[in-house]
Design a protein around this motif. Structure first.
Motif, PDB file in Angstrom:
ATOM      1  N   LYS A 137     -41.737  34.435 -23.453  1.00 23.99           N
ATOM      2  CA  LYS A 137     -42.648  34.380 -22.307  1.00 23.99           C
ATOM      3  C   LYS A 137     -43.096  32.946 -22.038  1.00 23.99           C
ATOM      4  O   LYS A 137     -43.203  32.542 -20.880  1.00 23.99           O
ATOM      5  CB  LYS A 137     -43.850  35.285 -22.534  1.00 23.99           C
ATOM      6  CG  LYS A 137     -43.505  36.739 -22.339  1.00 23.99           C
ATOM      7  CD  LYS A 137     -44.723  37.608 -22.346  1.00 23.99           C
ATOM      8  CE  LYS A 137     -44.281  39.033 -22.039  1.00 23.99           C
ATOM      9  NZ  LYS A 137     -45.379  39.966 -21.948  1.00 23.99           N
ATOM     10  N   ASN A 158     -52.426  37.527 -26.519  1.00 28.96           N
ATOM     11  CA  ASN A 158     -52.232  38.548 -25.477  1.00 28.96           C
ATOM     12  C   ASN A 158     -51.169  39.559 -25.881  1.00 28.96           C
ATOM     13  O   ASN A 158     -51.340  40.767 -25.674  1.00 28.96           O
ATOM     14  CB  ASN A 158     -51.850  37.894 -24.146  1.00 28.96           C
ATOM     15  CG  ASN A 158     -53.031  37.235 -23.486  1.00 28.96           C
ATOM     16  OD1 ASN A 158     -54.171  37.621 -23.689  1.00 28.96           O
ATOM     17  ND2 ASN A 158     -52.759  36.214 -22.690  1.00 28.96           N
ATOM     18  N   GLU A 159     -50.091  39.075 -26.450  1.00 26.88           N
ATOM     19  CA  GLU A 159     -49.032  39.990 -26.903  1.00 26.88           C
ATOM     20  C   GLU A 159     -49.544  40.906 -28.010  1.00 26.88           C
ATOM     21  O   GLU A 159     -49.192  42.085 -28.057  1.00 26.88           O
ATOM     22  CB  GLU A 159     -47.808  39.203 -27.389  1.00 26.88           C
ATOM     23  CG  GLU A 159     -47.017  38.547 -26.291  1.00 26.88           C
ATOM     24  CD  GLU A 159     -46.498  39.552 -25.282  1.00 26.88           C
ATOM     25  OE1 GLU A 159     -45.821  40.525 -25.669  1.00 26.88           O
ATOM     26  OE2 GLU A 159     -46.784  39.376 -24.085  1.00 26.88           O
ATOM     27  N   ASN A 193     -51.640  43.545 -26.429  1.00 27.59           N
ATOM     28  CA  ASN A 193     -50.755  44.547 -25.824  1.00 27.59           C
ATOM     29  C   ASN A 193     -50.213  45.497 -26.890  1.00 27.59           C
ATOM     30  O   ASN A 193     -50.112  46.701 -26.663  1.00 27.59           O
ATOM     31  CB  ASN A 193     -49.593  43.874 -25.090  1.00 27.59           C
ATOM     32  CG  ASN A 193     -50.049  43.132 -23.860  1.00 27.59           C
ATOM     33  OD1 ASN A 193     -51.132  43.362 -23.344  1.00 27.59           O
ATOM     34  ND2 ASN A 193     -49.217  42.216 -23.390  1.00 27.59           N
ATOM     35  N   ARG A 198     -40.366  31.164 -20.184  1.00 30.38           N
ATOM     36  CA  ARG A 198     -40.288  31.615 -18.797  1.00 30.38           C
ATOM     37  C   ARG A 198     -41.442  31.079 -17.952  1.00 30.38           C
ATOM     38  O   ARG A 198     -41.297  30.870 -16.760  1.00 30.38           O
ATOM     39  CB  ARG A 198     -40.292  33.141 -18.733  1.00 30.38           C
ATOM     40  CG  ARG A 198     -39.014  33.763 -19.198  1.00 30.38           C
ATOM     41  CD  ARG A 198     -39.078  35.272 -19.055  1.00 30.38           C
ATOM     42  NE  ARG A 198     -37.921  35.891 -19.672  1.00 30.38           N
ATOM     43  CZ  ARG A 198     -37.929  37.078 -20.236  1.00 30.38           C
ATOM     44  NH1 ARG A 198     -39.037  37.798 -20.262  1.00 30.38           N
ATOM     45  NH2 ARG A 198     -36.842  37.561 -20.780  1.00 30.38           N
ATOM     46  N   LYS A 199     -42.610  30.890 -18.580  1.00 30.60           N
ATOM     47  CA  LYS A 199     -43.806  30.452 -17.853  1.00 30.60           C
ATOM     48  C   LYS A 199     -44.069  28.954 -18.013  1.00 30.60           C
ATOM     49  O   LYS A 199     -45.146  28.485 -17.663  1.00 30.60           O
ATOM     50  CB  LYS A 199     -45.023  31.234 -18.353  1.00 30.60           C
ATOM     51  CG  LYS A 199     -44.953  32.709 -18.067  1.00 30.60           C
ATOM     52  CD  LYS A 199     -46.153  33.423 -18.632  1.00 30.60           C
ATOM     53  CE  LYS A 199     -46.065  34.909 -18.366  1.00 30.60           C
ATOM     54  NZ  LYS A 199     -47.255  35.620 -18.816  1.00 30.60           N
ATOM     55  N   ILE A 205     -50.841  33.168 -25.612  1.00 32.38           N
ATOM     56  CA  ILE A 205     -49.787  34.140 -25.317  1.00 32.38           C
ATOM     57  C   ILE A 205     -49.599  35.073 -26.505  1.00 32.38           C
ATOM     58  O   ILE A 205     -49.466  36.292 -26.337  1.00 32.38           O
ATOM     59  CB  ILE A 205     -48.479  33.417 -24.934  1.00 32.38           C
ATOM     60  CG1 ILE A 205     -48.664  32.646 -23.626  1.00 32.38           C
ATOM     61  CG2 ILE A 205     -47.325  34.414 -24.804  1.00 32.38           C
ATOM     62  CD1 ILE A 205     -47.513  31.725 -23.266  1.00 32.38           C
ATOM     63  N   GLU A 235     -41.372  37.378 -28.755  1.00 36.30           N
ATOM     64  CA  GLU A 235     -41.699  37.693 -27.367  1.00 36.30           C
ATOM     65  C   GLU A 235     -42.594  36.607 -26.757  1.00 36.30           C
ATOM     66  O   GLU A 235     -42.431  36.236 -25.596  1.00 36.30           O
ATOM     67  CB  GLU A 235     -42.389  39.062 -27.285  1.00 36.30           C
ATOM     68  CG  GLU A 235     -42.671  39.524 -25.880  1.00 36.30           C
ATOM     69  CD  GLU A 235     -41.424  39.764 -25.041  1.00 36.30           C
ATOM     70  OE1 GLU A 235     -41.513  39.632 -23.808  1.00 36.30           O
ATOM     71  OE2 GLU A 235     -40.350  40.069 -25.613  1.00 36.30           O
ATOM     72  N   ALA A 236     -43.524  36.089 -27.549  1.00 35.88           N
ATOM     73  CA  ALA A 236     -44.413  35.029 -27.054  1.00 35.88           C
ATOM     74  C   ALA A 236     -43.626  33.770 -26.704  1.00 35.88           C
ATOM     75  O   ALA A 236     -43.884  33.144 -25.664  1.00 35.88           O
ATOM     76  CB  ALA A 236     -45.490  34.718 -28.094  1.00 35.88           C
TER      77      ALA A 236
END
Length: 193
Positions: free
Chosen positions: A61, A85-86, A89, A64-65, A82, A57-58
């Motif tokens: 992301k 942060n994941e 979450n 995408r960023k 990232i 997922e990181a």
């Protein structure tokens, strides 16, 4: 006879620039280069069996960023921010799920002190296992700064970037977290003497 020099590996900045233009091979090289440290970060921050999902997922992301990445820090520390942060979450999601489960089933949660397979595979030996157990008992923010500075060997500046904290916070939190970790390890040693 002409000697062919091997190509020098491209640095992250070049790969990021190429990936921004849609070069998927360049991004694949970034993924290959940083997967191990991203995975290690997720494991050490407590993602456990979800570490592979967190890393995947990181990277999605991050891709995408990529346009938002300004190059003020290394790509690695930006990516690890990232991942952190994941993982945060994931912890929030786990906490909500555990709360719902506890209310629904009125049962106590399984002990998190037991070592999961991912950490056991990454960290070998009795001393490392004791260190990981002690690390898990630290508050999340203390754990994050210890993992960044000492397990991932990030510089102070990279830790500032990865965690998004002010430099003074990183310095003071590192000092306090180390003191707490030493205390936990001393207690562990006395217990298992």
């Amino acid at each position: 006879m002409r000697v062919i020099e091997p190509e020098a590996p491209l640095d992250d900045h070049v790969l990021v620039t190429r990936a921004r233009t849609g070069d998927l091979e360049a991004y694949d090289l970034l993924v290959a280069r940083h997967t191990a440290s991203a995975y290690r970060t997720a494991v050490l921050l407590g993602a456990g069996s979800d570490s592979e999902d967190i890393v995947q997922e990181a990277f999605v992301k991050a891709y995408r960023k990529l346009a938002r990445y300004r190059g003020e820090s290394s790509f690695r520390s930006w990516l690890l921010a990232i991942v952190a942060n994941e993982t945060r979450n994931l912890h929030r999601t786990r906490s909500r799920r555990e709360g719902l489960f506890l209310r629904a089933a009125a049962a106590s949660p399984a002990s998190e002190a037991a070592e999961d397979g991912a950490v056991g595979a990454v960290l070998a030996g009795e001393r490392r296992a004791a260190l990981v157990r002690a690390l898990r008992h630290l508050p999340v923010r203390d754990r994050e700064v210890i993992v960044c500075r000492f397990f991932l060997d990030l510089s102070e500046e990279e830790t500032v970037q990865a965690l998004g904290w002010p430099r003074g916070t990183v310095k003071s939190r590192t000092s306090r977290a180390l003191a707490k970790l030493r205390g936990l390890l001393d207690r562990e040693e006395v217990r298992h003497g």
